[in-house]
Design an enzyme around this catalytic site. Sequence first.
Site, mmCIF file in Angstrom:
data_model
loop_
_atom_site.group_PDB
_atom_site.id
_atom_site.type_symbol
_atom_site.label_atom_id
_atom_site.label_comp_id
_atom_site.label_asym_id
_atom_site.label_seq_id
_atom_site.Cartn_x
_atom_site.Cartn_y
_atom_site.Cartn_z
ATOM 1 N N THR A 68 75.620 -1.848 -31.609
ATOM 2 C CA THR A 68 74.303 -2.128 -31.040
ATOM 3 C C THR A 68 74.018 -1.209 -29.854
ATOM 4 O O THR A 68 72.951 -1.283 -29.257
ATOM 5 C CB THR A 68 74.206 -3.598 -30.587
ATOM 6 O OG1 THR A 68 75.257 -3.877 -29.664
ATOM 7 C CG2 THR A 68 74.353 -4.538 -31.777
ATOM 8 N N HIS A 73 81.290 -3.177 -24.377
ATOM 9 C CA HIS A 73 81.303 -3.632 -22.991
ATOM 10 C C HIS A 73 82.498 -4.563 -22.782
ATOM 11 O O HIS A 73 83.290 -4.789 -23.716
ATOM 12 C CB HIS A 73 79.985 -4.305 -22.616
ATOM 13 C CG HIS A 73 79.569 -5.412 -23.551
ATOM 14 N ND1 HIS A 73 80.215 -6.637 -23.610
ATOM 15 C CD2 HIS A 73 78.582 -5.467 -24.485
ATOM 16 C CE1 HIS A 73 79.645 -7.398 -24.514
ATOM 17 N NE2 HIS A 73 78.646 -6.721 -25.071
ATOM 18 N N GLN A 204 78.727 -10.385 -43.710
ATOM 19 C CA GLN A 204 79.998 -10.501 -42.999
ATOM 20 C C GLN A 204 81.033 -11.206 -43.862
ATOM 21 O O GLN A 204 82.217 -10.843 -43.846
ATOM 22 C CB GLN A 204 79.807 -11.252 -41.681
ATOM 23 C CG GLN A 204 81.097 -11.336 -40.862
ATOM 24 C CD GLN A 204 80.876 -11.855 -39.460
ATOM 25 O OE1 GLN A 204 79.834 -11.634 -38.849
ATOM 26 N NE2 GLN A 204 81.864 -12.562 -38.930
ATOM 27 N N ASP A 225 81.050 -17.608 -31.202
ATOM 28 C CA ASP A 225 79.733 -17.627 -31.841
ATOM 29 C C ASP A 225 79.804 -17.139 -33.286
ATOM 30 O O ASP A 225 78.825 -17.245 -34.031
ATOM 31 C CB ASP A 225 78.741 -16.788 -31.040
ATOM 32 C CG ASP A 225 79.159 -15.325 -30.918
ATOM 33 O OD1 ASP A 225 80.327 -15.009 -31.190
ATOM 34 O OD2 ASP A 225 78.303 -14.502 -30.538
ATOM 35 N N THR A 264 76.346 -7.677 -13.975
ATOM 36 C CA THR A 264 76.119 -7.693 -12.535
ATOM 37 C C THR A 264 74.624 -7.515 -12.299
ATOM 38 O O THR A 264 73.831 -7.441 -13.249
ATOM 39 C CB THR A 264 76.881 -6.555 -11.840
ATOM 40 O OG1 THR A 264 76.326 -5.293 -12.273
ATOM 41 C CG2 THR A 264 78.356 -6.591 -12.208
#
Length: 451
Positions: A68, A73, A204, A225, A264
């Site tokens: 994405t 991250h 999936q 999730d 942040t």
Amino acid sequence: MFINEESTMPEVDPQPVKHSNFTPSCSTNDLLHELNQRGLIAQQSDAVALGEHLNQEPRVIYCGFDPTAGSLHIGHLVPLLMLRRFKEAGHSVVALLGGATGMIGDPSFKASERSLNEAATVNGWVSDLQRQVGNLLDAKSNRQQVHLLNNADWMSKLDLFTFLRDIGKHFSVNAMIAKDSVKQRLARPDQGLSFTEFAYSLLQSYDFAVLNKEHACTVQIGGNDQWGNITSGIDLTRRLNRQQVFGLTLPLITKADGTKFGKTETGTIWLDAAKTSPYAFYQFWLNTADTDVYRFLRYYSLRSVAEIEDIEHQDSNRAAKPIAQRLLASELTERVHGKAELMAAERISQALFCGDFSQLSLSEFAQLEQDGIPLTRIQDFESPMLSRLLVETGLASSLRQARELIANGAIAVNGAQISSDTHELPRLQQHYVILRRGKKHFHLLKFGNQR
């Protein structure tokens, strides 16, 4: 890939995953026990059978990562490190990049539909993530245990009619609608759920069936999730391949106050140094709250549980500042960015603490410029007074306050206290000036026309 004797199925090019050496443990599985101690298991299918399954021989475990963006991250670090834990326990692991599923986007617990990206964009992101994941899992030196695959390799060969007939028939719309992730979207009339996103779970699930058939993969891991998608894949694999497979999910990582972890005020903490500098990455972990740090060490560190408990015990008896944050920051910065970048992050941190910037390199100033401290660019032909710069940078609210701060010795330039207003500011690495108000308020000036 077997579905039924009359089906025409897509070919899968990669060779089956080879197993590595493995030493079985006793009646209970040591790795699952450790994962439970770390709080890393949210849900698992048939825990007893999974433990026995992992004890019998080396297995193949997979986790999927949809592209994405051009970088992962810190939220992706937990499943990546989970794969590494399985690898170090003797199993083989597959990191599956979603070159196909990334074209759609997983709707699970998303408030609105994702924007669809062009194929060329998604393919570029897949290449970026393959390099990133490969480095984090040390794929080059562990080719027998670490495999980087792309589900576009088999999805692109699957025609619509075969998919609807041989895959779609195994899914009950009633059961799909009953899933929490779907119900939440259907309950939002302003958003709803497109058929494209509704079909994501089938894709999936099909990945799991393909990986089971072609690579003997028997365990899928993912964030909590993903539980609905994982259980759908378990059921489809049982129907298509007559194989028992397993699923395991990790908890949603939150801070002690219940807020979401990983962002942040300036945004997401990326693993790509071009998006989040190693210094900013290091500082993020260094600033972990005491109420969170030992739990995060259990999640993110490869140190043993016993060692982490010892660190927590020592910190509780320590009069000085705890060391847990520094250990967490050092371990993760080195793991993600390497030893050299860890040392650079430590040098920058020390320079800001002690006020000596003379040893910082140009690349280290570039990290400060990227996202280390606030930045203001000054054209070379300008030569503003220090008081004016203090106002422009927000270190002072007015020229009057700026002059008072200077006169009271509250302003430092490049670490040296200054007592008179001036436009002659010495530059570091030809372009940079670091202003400081008090002990903690920094601002970086960059002189020149280049960006």
